[in-house]
Enzyme design. Structure first.
Site, PDB file in Angstrom:
ATOM      1  N   ALA A 214     -60.280 -14.153  13.927  1.00 35.51           N
ATOM      2  CA  ALA A 214     -60.006 -13.075  14.886  1.00 35.51           C
ATOM      3  C   ALA A 214     -58.656 -13.302  15.546  1.00 35.51           C
ATOM      4  CB  ALA A 214     -61.101 -13.026  15.942  1.00 35.51           C
ATOM      5  N   ASN A 215     -58.306 -12.499  16.525  1.00 36.36           N
ATOM      6  CA  ASN A 215     -57.076 -12.707  17.289  1.00 36.36           C
ATOM      7  C   ASN A 215     -57.332 -12.304  18.746  1.00 36.36           C
ATOM      8  OD1 ASN A 215     -56.407  -9.796  17.644  1.00 36.36           O
ATOM      9  ND2 ASN A 215     -56.274  -9.871  15.419  1.00 36.36           N
TER      10      ASN A 215
END
Ligand code: CTP
Length: 404
Positions: A214-215
């Site tokens: 993810a980010n």
């Protein structure tokens, strides 16, 4: 202050929770924008704020009792319910939500809510455990199905010491923005009749059943754009990755997890006049394993496969390409240079470039500083809130569509 709510009548129902004190600020914000505000305080609300305080701010006595002869003589609960353009319930406590969902009418607030055929907006506020309780989930689902709009709650610290979670009432300005979206003033709808698709948030790419890539994207900028476009009268489809934000009022939100799901949802949402790609899509995914990867077998190797580029795919379409395609460029250096290349490479009409280096605080934060890159021009906008960036972008889009 733009009088966005000029001539609008708002009935504010104040429930009994610590967030009731914020209802006083909400009255001020609504009045600043030209609205007339009337207040009903529940019995519990009066443990936190007084009818005198709300009356002083609204300029009209606050209503508290169903069987108050004077109140019934002056206005009456049926007129309270009807003589308004919108009812806002803030804070909407778990108890008030339960009463609304069940159709109770045992005090002035619940009776007026039941007697009204007007749009209702609730701003829930309660302890996170109460918010997550299956009973509250059921009531929320029922209220949404009944057409009630919901703003918040937000995540953060609770009044109870040391407690954190989802349950804080949305801030007065967020509630005001939701009111403006539900009551767009006539003549200020430059995107009326237009269909706008917006992507927002990160994507999560599963590694195994418990882990994902993810980010740090919060989705705030994309959600703000969706809200601003809806306030400007557009039909908005928001395709949002996993975020901690409420679905914006007046917007169709499609929730997705992975980049491939996001692409499929965007394609389903076409045709559109405008597509704005604010999502921070994960560039890569891994081959997902069905079983949890266990320790003890050396360091596992993740082999990465490139995800589809949603913006480039939509911008390259022969059919159903939106008239105006707007991308973002998240850069940490050479911001404008890389963003210009990106605009051409992805066949995007415009690119909003921002510096997402950690020290800017833009990713996940509430403000943004962008450069608008068009075919012939680069405009550097001042540092402003994500809502302001959204409104400025929507104004530019409306102007461009009007010319086209
Ligand atoms: N984008 C997209 N699909 C992807 C990757 C990016 O739709 N798989 C969109 C983003 O929503 C944004 C634009 O493309 O509007 C640019 O995203 P950015 O992350 O800046 O660019 P990348 O293509 O990922 O390039 P790089 O990471 O190499 O800078």
């Amino acid at each position: 202050m733009a009088a966005m709510l000029e001539n609008k009548r708002i009935l504010l129902v104040i429930g009994g929770g610590i967030a009731a004190y914020k209802a006083l600020d909400l009255i001020r914000r609504l009045k600043e924008r030209g609205a007339t505000v009337r207040c009903i305080l529940t019995k519990a609300a009066q443990e936190f704020i007084t009818p005198l305080a709300t009356g002083a701010l609204t300029g009209e006595r606050a209503f508290t009792d169903l069987f108050d002869a004077q109140g019934e003589f002056d206005v009456g609960h049926i007129r309270l319910a009807r003589e308004t353009d919108l009812i806002v319930v803030a804070p909407a406590t778990a108890d008030l939500m339960a009463k609304m969902a069940g159709g109770h009418a045992d005090d002035l607030a619940s009776t007026v809510l039941l007697a009204s055929d007007k749009q209702i907006l609730i701003a829930p506020a309660m302890n996170p455990r109460m918010w997550e309780h299956p009973a509250t989930r059921r009531n929320l689902a029922q209220l949404t199905a009944d057409g009630v709009a919901v703003i918040g709650p937000n995540e953060g610290d609770m009044a109870e010491r040391g407690e954190r979670g989802i349950g804080r009432m949305a801030e007065p300005l967020e509630i005001t923005a939701a009111v403006e979206e539900l009551l767009p003033s006539a003549g200020a709808k430059p995107l009326a009749g237009r269909r706008v698709v917006v992507t927002a948030g990160p994507t999560h790419e599963p590694i195994d059943p418990v882990r994902y890539l993810a980010n740090h994207s919060s989705g705030k900028q994309g959600h703000a754009i969706a809200r601003a476009a809806a306030a400007a009268g557009a039909e908005v489809i928001l395709v949002s990755g996993p975020v901690n934000l409420p679905d914006p009022a007046g917007v169709k939100t499609m929730k997705v997890t992975t980049a491939r799901e996001m692409l499929a949802a965007v394609e389903k949402a076409l045709p559109a006049d405008v597509a704005i790609f604010a999502a921070a899509v994960a560039d890569w995914r891994t081959e997902e394993t069905k079983q949890k990867i266990k320790k003890g077998n050396g360091s596992p190797k993740l082999s990465l496969v490139e995800n589809p580029d949603i913006l480039a795919t939509v911008a390259a379409r022969k059919s159903k390409r939106p008239k105006l395609v707007v991308g973002f460029a998240a850069e940490t250096d050479n911001v404008v240079g890389y963003a210009k290349d990106k605009r051409v490479r992805k066949n995007s009409d415009w690119i909003l470039a921002n510096d997402v280096s950690t020290q800017t605080g833009i990713m996940g934060g509430d403000h943004n500083k962008v450069h608008l890159i068009t075919a012939n021009d680069v405009e550097s906008w001042p540092d402003q809130s994500k809502d302001e960036v959204a409104r400025a972008l929507v104004a530019r889009i409306a102007a461009a569509l009007a010319k086209a």
